[in-house]
Design an enzyme around this catalytic site. Structure first.
Site, PDB file in Angstrom:
ATOM      1  N   GLY A  13       0.836  -1.204   0.000  1.00  0.00           N
ATOM      2  CA  GLY A  13       0.000   0.000   0.000  1.00  0.00           C
ATOM      3  C   GLY A  13       0.872   1.256   0.000  1.00  0.00           C
ATOM      4  O   GLY A  13       2.102   1.186   0.044  1.00  0.00           O
ATOM      5  N   ARG A  37      -0.805  -8.541  -2.302  1.00  0.00           N
ATOM      6  CA  ARG A  37      -0.230  -8.297  -3.635  1.00  0.00           C
ATOM      7  C   ARG A  37       1.287  -8.424  -3.608  1.00  0.00           C
ATOM      8  O   ARG A  37       1.906  -8.256  -2.552  1.00  0.00           O
ATOM      9  CB  ARG A  37      -0.563  -6.859  -4.081  1.00  0.00           C
ATOM     10  N   ASP A  53      -2.602 -13.439   3.005  1.00  0.00           N
ATOM     11  CA  ASP A  53      -3.658 -12.744   3.740  1.00  0.00           C
ATOM     12  C   ASP A  53      -3.340 -12.740   5.237  1.00  0.00           C
ATOM     13  O   ASP A  53      -2.967 -13.784   5.783  1.00  0.00           O
ATOM     14  CB  ASP A  53      -4.948 -13.564   3.487  1.00  0.00           C
ATOM     15  N   TYR A 153     -15.051   1.806   8.812  1.00  0.00           N
ATOM     16  CA  TYR A 153     -13.596   1.954   8.939  1.00  0.00           C
ATOM     17  C   TYR A 153     -13.247   2.717  10.226  1.00  0.00           C
ATOM     18  O   TYR A 153     -12.350   2.320  10.978  1.00  0.00           O
ATOM     19  CB  TYR A 153     -13.105   2.695   7.693  1.00  0.00           C
ATOM     20  N   LYS A 157     -11.146   1.311  13.362  1.00  0.00           N
ATOM     21  CA  LYS A 157      -9.900   1.938  13.839  1.00  0.00           C
ATOM     22  C   LYS A 157     -10.001   2.261  15.325  1.00  0.00           C
ATOM     23  O   LYS A 157      -9.087   1.987  16.098  1.00  0.00           O
ATOM     24  CB  LYS A 157      -9.588   3.204  13.035  1.00  0.00           C
TER      25      LYS A 157
HETATM   26  C1  AKB Z   1      -9.646   7.314   4.105  1.00  0.00           C
HETATM   27  O1  AKB Z   1     -10.046   8.270   3.427  1.00  0.00           O
HETATM   28  O2  AKB Z   1     -10.322   6.331   4.376  1.00  0.00           O
HETATM   29  C2  AKB Z   1      -8.257   7.406   4.674  1.00  0.00           C
HETATM   30  C3  AKB Z   1      -8.295   7.985   6.049  1.00  0.00           C
HETATM   31  C4  AKB Z   1      -8.732   9.370   6.241  1.00  0.00           C
HETATM   32  O3  AKB Z   1      -7.917   7.317   6.963  1.00  0.00           O
HETATM   33  N1  AKB Z   1      -7.409   8.189   3.839  1.00  0.00           N
END
Ligand code: AKB
Length: 337
Positions: A13, A37, A53, A153, A157
């Site tokens: 990444g 990858r 993975d 997300y 986090k």
């Molecule tokens: C996203 O846009 O998901 C990331 C972030 C802000 O953590 N770049």
């Protein structure tokens, strides 16, 4: 005898590739990288790369049997936009994957009799503001404020930050003998911009996309309004932040999760700066109200005073330097324009 190694997950990444480059430049020879990858050809061969993975138990067992890990940079994740399309998969990768890596780090710490350093990038997505008025009034948000993420997300986090804290302070707290605990350190990154790579699957991607599209001479329809403001940082500063936090003496750290930031332009200001370098660029605004809603829930600015005070965090690039000294010259070279 197991080989000593520093493990980087999500190595192919954006952050992974920049981190590998920096560590190799510092003559770090113990890099073990992991990604679904392959690494790009220019990086392949410079490190030991495992393709697979993080959820593959057999692969992680192989890592443990062959290597003694001293530190783990756990970068593998599905970003915010991608996670909204596959929330359950995001949970598996972002949470289950992180849990497995933390268990692996705990196991390695126990075997070594010394904590493994676990470096984890979190994000502004860990914050969630209910509306634009609140966002405007909140100003520079501190780590403990507005921890109400509105995305899968962000939830992943924030929870993994807590998991890291648990594994480094309370893991197996009722066991007869207290195990060696991991050394968990975490950064909440703003949106990141690299001159060399393009992000994929994020919601802060509009800023790098404006820039790369302009350099390539491609039209770009920005998916947020011009007045949209969130914090950003260029990739070299993100790597400096990761490495400085990783190397900071434990006694200087007053917390485990630190905000870091550099500058907070609106999407309109990003466009203006890009137009100065590429006056022919065709950039307009076609806000996608759903992705706009996500960016609107993120703070306009971060308070990174704890990082500044504890481990001397200072971004090398303010917005002018970011564009004039790093982004524009490197992107011109990259696309030969
Ligand atoms: C996203 O846009 O998901 C990331 C972030 C802000 O953590 N770049």
């Amino acid at each position: 005898m197991r080989k000593k190694a520093i493990l980087i997950t999500g190595a192919a990444g954006e952050i992974g590739l920049a981190l590998i480059e920096k560590l190799l430049a510092q003559d770090e020879a113990r890099l073990l990288t992991l990604d679904l990858r392959p690494l790009p050809p220019e990086t392949m061969g410079t490190v030991t790369h495992m393709e697979g993975d993080i959820l593959d138990a057999a692969l992680l067992a192989r890592v443990v049997s062959e290597y003694e890990l001293e530190a783990i940079y756990h970068l593998a994740a599905l970003l915010s936009t991608r996670s909204e399309f596959s929330p359950e998969m995001a949970h598996r990768v972002n949470v289950d994957g992180t849990l497995r890596l933390m268990q692996l780090a705990a196991d390695q710490s126990e075997r070594r009799g010394q904590p493994v350093r676990f470096i984890f990038p979190s994000s502004i997505a860990a914050y969630g503001m209910p509306d634009l008025q609140t966002k405007a009034q909140a100003g520079r948000v501190k780590e403990g404020e507005w921890n109400y993420p509105a995305t899968m997300y962000g939830c992943n986090k924030l929870y993994c930050e807590l998991l890291g804290s648990y594994f480094s302070r309370h893991y197996q707290q009722l066991a007869a003998r207290r195990p060696e605990l991991i050394d968990f350190r975490c950064l909440r990154f703003p949106g990141l911009i690299s001159a060399f790579t393009m992000p994929s699957g994020g919601t802060s991607d509009y800023a790098p996309e404006i820039l790369h599209a302009a350099a390539k001479g491609e039209p770009y329809h920005c998916f947020v309004r011009p007045d949209t403001r969130i914090p950003f940082m260029v990739m070299p500063d993100a790597i400096t932040a990761l490495l400085t936090l990783a190397q900071a003496p434990a006694e200087t750290l007053s917390r485990q999760v630190y905000n870091v930031t550099s500058f907070s332009p609106t999407a309109g200001e990003v466009r203006e700066l890009v137009l100065r370098a590429f006056p022919e660029a065709r950039i307009d605004y076609q806000p996608d109200h759903k992705r706009q809603g996500i960016v609107d829930s993120w703070p306009a600015d971060l308070d990174d005073s704890a990082a500044r005070q504890d481990w001397g965090w200072r971004p090398a690039y303010d917005i002018r330097r970011a564009f004039d000294d790093y982004l524009i010259p490197n992107i011109r070279r990259r696309y030969q324009v």
